[in-house]
Scaffold this motif. Structure first.
Motif, PDB file in Angstrom:
ATOM      1  N   TYR A 162       0.843  -1.206   0.000  1.00 39.35           N
ATOM      2  CA  TYR A 162       0.000   0.000   0.000  1.00 39.35           C
ATOM      3  C   TYR A 162       0.872   1.248   0.000  1.00 39.35           C
ATOM      4  O   TYR A 162       0.651   2.183  -0.792  1.00 39.35           O
ATOM      5  N   GLU A 163       1.869   1.265   0.870  1.00 39.10           N
ATOM      6  CA  GLU A 163       2.763   2.418   0.974  1.00 39.10           C
ATOM      7  C   GLU A 163       3.500   2.688  -0.338  1.00 39.10           C
ATOM      8  O   GLU A 163       3.685   3.845  -0.735  1.00 39.10           O
ATOM      9  N   SER A 164       3.892   1.615  -1.029  1.00 41.77           N
ATOM     10  CA  SER A 164       4.649   1.790  -2.273  1.00 41.77           C
ATOM     11  C   SER A 164       3.791   2.436  -3.361  1.00 41.77           C
ATOM     12  O   SER A 164       4.273   3.280  -4.122  1.00 41.77           O
ATOM     13  N   VAL A 165       2.537   2.046  -3.462  1.00 41.60           N
ATOM     14  CA  VAL A 165       1.652   2.625  -4.487  1.00 41.60           C
ATOM     15  C   VAL A 165       1.317   4.075  -4.144  1.00 41.60           C
ATOM     16  O   VAL A 165       1.285   4.945  -5.030  1.00 41.60           O
ATOM     17  N   ARG A 166       1.099   4.360  -2.859  1.00 42.14           N
ATOM     18  CA  ARG A 166       0.861   5.745  -2.458  1.00 42.14           C
ATOM     19  C   ARG A 166       2.079   6.617  -2.763  1.00 42.14           C
ATOM     20  O   ARG A 166       1.957   7.785  -3.140  1.00 42.14           O
ATOM     21  N   TYR A 167       3.268   6.039  -2.618  1.00 37.42           N
ATOM     22  CA  TYR A 167       4.508   6.749  -2.947  1.00 37.42           C
ATOM     23  C   TYR A 167       4.530   7.116  -4.432  1.00 37.42           C
ATOM     24  O   TYR A 167       4.866   8.243  -4.803  1.00 37.42           O
ATOM     25  N   LEU A 168       4.155   6.163  -5.284  1.00 37.95           N
ATOM     26  CA  LEU A 168       4.102   6.441  -6.718  1.00 37.95           C
ATOM     27  C   LEU A 168       3.077   7.521  -7.036  1.00 37.95           C
ATOM     28  O   LEU A 168       3.313   8.381  -7.892  1.00 37.95           O
ATOM     29  N   LEU A 169       1.943   7.489  -6.342  1.00 42.12           N
ATOM     30  CA  LEU A 169       0.921   8.510  -6.561  1.00 42.12           C
ATOM     31  C   LEU A 169       1.433   9.892  -6.158  1.00 42.12           C
ATOM     32  O   LEU A 169       1.175  10.886  -6.858  1.00 42.12           O
ATOM     33  N   ARG A 170       2.159   9.960  -5.062  1.00 35.59           N
ATOM     34  CA  ARG A 170       2.707  11.244  -4.615  1.00 35.59           C
ATOM     35  C   ARG A 170       3.715  11.801  -5.616  1.00 35.59           C
ATOM     36  O   ARG A 170       3.916  13.008  -5.710  1.00 35.59           O
ATOM     37  N   ARG A 171       4.327  10.909  -6.372  1.00 37.77           N
ATOM     38  CA  ARG A 171       5.296  11.339  -7.392  1.00 37.77           C
ATOM     39  C   ARG A 171       4.605  11.698  -8.713  1.00 37.77           C
ATOM     40  O   ARG A 171       5.272  11.956  -9.723  1.00 37.77           O
ATOM     41  N   GLY A 172       3.283  11.674  -8.703  1.00 39.80           N
ATOM     42  CA  GLY A 172       2.525  12.151  -9.848  1.00 39.80           C
ATOM     43  C   GLY A 172       2.008  11.089 -10.793  1.00 39.80           C
ATOM     44  O   GLY A 172       1.335  11.392 -11.774  1.00 39.80           O
ATOM     45  N   HIS A 173       2.299   9.832 -10.548  1.00 43.74           N
ATOM     46  CA  HIS A 173       1.858   8.756 -11.442  1.00 43.74           C
ATOM     47  C   HIS A 173       0.356   8.510 -11.291  1.00 43.74           C
ATOM     48  O   HIS A 173      -0.166   8.465 -10.175  1.00 43.74           O
ATOM     49  N   ARG A 174      -0.308   8.325 -12.386  1.00 40.85           N
ATOM     50  CA  ARG A 174      -1.734   7.985 -12.370  1.00 40.85           C
ATOM     51  C   ARG A 174      -2.006   6.688 -13.141  1.00 40.85           C
ATOM     52  O   ARG A 174      -2.981   5.989 -12.856  1.00 40.85           O
ATOM     53  N   CYS A 233       1.550   3.289 -19.280  1.00 37.00           N
ATOM     54  CA  CYS A 233       1.902   3.202 -17.864  1.00 37.00           C
ATOM     55  C   CYS A 233       3.243   3.900 -17.612  1.00 37.00           C
ATOM     56  O   CYS A 233       4.222   3.659 -18.321  1.00 37.00           O
ATOM     57  N   THR A 234       3.257   4.747 -16.601  1.00 37.82           N
ATOM     58  CA  THR A 234       4.512   5.400 -16.209  1.00 37.82           C
ATOM     59  C   THR A 234       5.104   4.767 -14.954  1.00 37.82           C
ATOM     60  O   THR A 234       6.183   5.148 -14.511  1.00 37.82           O
ATOM     61  N   ALA A 235       4.362   3.817 -14.367  1.00 35.56           N
ATOM     62  CA  ALA A 235       4.856   3.086 -13.193  1.00 35.56           C
ATOM     63  C   ALA A 235       4.213   1.708 -13.188  1.00 35.56           C
ATOM     64  O   ALA A 235       3.100   1.515 -13.697  1.00 35.56           O
ATOM     65  N   LEU A 236       4.936   0.748 -12.603  1.00 31.42           N
ATOM     66  CA  LEU A 236       4.444  -0.634 -12.533  1.00 31.42           C
ATOM     67  C   LEU A 236       4.653  -1.191 -11.131  1.00 31.42           C
ATOM     68  O   LEU A 236       5.724  -1.001 -10.535  1.00 31.42           O
ATOM     69  N   ARG A 257      11.737   5.952 -18.237  1.00 37.70           N
ATOM     70  CA  ARG A 257      10.376   6.195 -18.737  1.00 37.70           C
ATOM     71  C   ARG A 257       9.315   5.588 -17.827  1.00 37.70           C
ATOM     72  O   ARG A 257       8.137   5.953 -17.916  1.00 37.70           O
ATOM     73  N   CYS A 258       9.731   4.652 -16.962  1.00 37.58           N
ATOM     74  CA  CYS A 258       8.765   3.939 -16.126  1.00 37.58           C
ATOM     75  C   CYS A 258       9.415   3.584 -14.791  1.00 37.58           C
ATOM     76  O   CYS A 258      10.521   3.033 -14.762  1.00 37.58           O
ATOM     77  N   GLU A 259       8.735   3.913 -13.694  1.00 38.48           N
ATOM     78  CA  GLU A 259       9.218   3.539 -12.367  1.00 38.48           C
ATOM     79  C   GLU A 259       8.638   2.181 -11.982  1.00 38.48           C
ATOM     80  O   GLU A 259       7.488   1.863 -12.314  1.00 38.48           O
ATOM     81  N   ILE A 260       9.439   1.406 -11.269  1.00 38.13           N
ATOM     82  CA  ILE A 260       9.059   0.027 -10.947  1.00 38.13           C
ATOM     83  C   ILE A 260       9.130  -0.201  -9.446  1.00 38.13           C
ATOM     84  O   ILE A 260      10.091   0.201  -8.785  1.00 38.13           O
ATOM     85  N   VAL A 261       8.111  -0.873  -8.931  1.00 35.91           N
ATOM     86  CA  VAL A 261       8.120  -1.390  -7.561  1.00 35.91           C
ATOM     87  C   VAL A 261       8.025  -2.905  -7.647  1.00 35.91           C
ATOM     88  O   VAL A 261       7.173  -3.438  -8.368  1.00 35.91           O
ATOM     89  N   THR A 262       8.910  -3.595  -6.963  1.00 37.32           N
ATOM     90  CA  THR A 262       8.797  -5.052  -6.886  1.00 37.32           C
ATOM     91  C   THR A 262       9.352  -5.526  -5.553  1.00 37.32           C
ATOM     92  O   THR A 262       9.770  -4.722  -4.714  1.00 37.32           O
ATOM     93  N   PHE A 263       9.371  -6.830  -5.372  1.00 36.48           N
ATOM     94  CA  PHE A 263       9.798  -7.424  -4.102  1.00 36.48           C
ATOM     95  C   PHE A 263      11.234  -7.913  -4.210  1.00 36.48           C
ATOM     96  O   PHE A 263      11.617  -8.537  -5.203  1.00 36.48           O
ATOM     97  N   LEU A 264      12.006  -7.646  -3.165  1.00 32.39           N
ATOM     98  CA  LEU A 264      13.376  -8.131  -3.109  1.00 32.39           C
ATOM     99  C   LEU A 264      13.355  -9.433  -2.312  1.00 32.39           C
ATOM    100  O   LEU A 264      13.343  -9.446  -1.083  1.00 32.39           O
TER     101      LEU A 264
END
Length: 326
Positions: A162-174, A233-236, A257-264
């Motif tokens: 949840y926090e990661s997606v909210r972070y992307l939203l704060r950076r302007g991604h829709r 998509c500008t983020a995944l 061109r695209c920001e990525i969130v994934t699991f380490l």
């Protein structure tokens, strides 16, 4: 065994105590026995030992995907705990196939194994109980089936997702795409729910055209990533590192061109993710494996104890850096 006893200067009973761990002996005597075993290249007969002790000292670990490094790290952590107590780990790959898992469980008997650790592909715990050998303790790991009634060790990645997606939203991604594993898995459902809730709480509707679930190991993952990028998509949000690595060529080409969130899931991925500026959700994989191994040992010593659920939080680690949207 008689030769080992003679070489060590102890009785055959003492050698048996050391090998089987059935009675404590002094460190000095144990070292003499182990030295004699090494010198004579003596190999204990596991079948005979099982008949004498009533235990096989073997734990079966059922994993759904042996190619996924998450389970390799998990396996190493579990094995370290169990081997310290004289147990061997038998690893079986079920290929994300409930029928395969059912067949494996049917083939096991309490005479062959002392316990089970399962990252299950089944959606309901009652299916596991119908197939598993009776009176064998079970610890589930990573995935929560419906109607669970046994010990469970898993990570809680809901808050971090949840926090990661909210972070992307704060950076302007829709336009934030989602690619996850099999939809029926509890881990996938948890992560998608967090993704959906974060979007809705941020005032963004969930666009089902930007959501994909992978239920077939033969899926062309690169094609899915290409499709999401082509849709703007500008983020995944990528549901696990194994999926991310399957599309890494496409994602590397989309850097900037695209920001990525994934699991380490494995330290082996860290250098690449650092280079690609991937935002990661750190999974406490080793902690999960250690806890699962310890919980099974506890269950072996106390079969009647209360069912225990151990949940270990994942942590979101944003990469920071320049915002690609300006």
């Amino acid at each position: 065994m008689a030769e080992v006893a003679k070489e060590a200067g102890v009785s055959t009973a003492t050698v048996s105590y050391v090998i089987n761990g059935t009675k404590p002996v002094s460190r000095e005597i144990a070292e003499r026995v182990y030295q004699a075993i090494s010198k004579l290249n003596y190999v204990p007969n596991a079948s005979a030992r099982s008949l004498r002790t009533g235990n096989s000292r073997i734990i079966a670990f059922l994993i759904p995907d042996i190619a996924n490094l998450f389970f390799a790290v998990l396996n190493s952590a579990i094995e370290a705990v169990l081997s310290h107590e004289g147990y061997q780990l038998l690893v079986v790959n079920t290929h994300e196939d409930p029928q395969k898992e059912r067949e494996v469980l049917n083939s096991l008997t309490s005479g062959k194994i002392d316990g089970l650790i399962i990252a299950t592909t089944m959606s309901d715990y009652r299916e596991i109980m119908q197939a598993a050998p009776k009176s064998v303790p079970i610890v589930l790991v990573d995935r929560r089936p419906l109607n669970n009634n046994t010990d469970l060790v898993l990570s809680d990645s809901s808050a971090a997702s949840y926090e990661s997606v909210r972070y992307l939203l704060r950076r302007g991604h829709r336009k934030i795409g989602f690619i996850g594993g099999h939809r029926a898995l509890s881990t996938t459902a948890e992560r998608f729910r967090a993704y959906r809730d974060a979007l809705l709480d941020g005032g963004v509707c969930v666009d089902e055209r930007l959501v994909y679930f992978i239920s077939d190991e033969n899926t062309d993952v690169e094609a899915l990533f290409c499709r999401l990028l082509a849709q703007g998509c500008t983020a995944l949000f990528v549901g696990n590192s194994h999926i991310c690595m399957q599309g890494v060529a496409v994602l590397a080409d989309a850097m900037g061109r695209c920001e990525i969130v994934t699991f380490l899931d494995s330290p082996e991925y860290k250098p690449l993710f650092d280079y690609m500026q991937v935002h990661v959700i750190e999974q406490p994989v080793e902690q999960i494996g250690t806890a699962a191994g310890r919980q099974l040992l506890q269950r072996l010593s106390n079969a009647e104890g209360h069912i225990k659920e151990i949940s270990i939080n994942s942590i979101f680690q944003p990469r920071g850096g320049a915002n690609i949207l300006g």
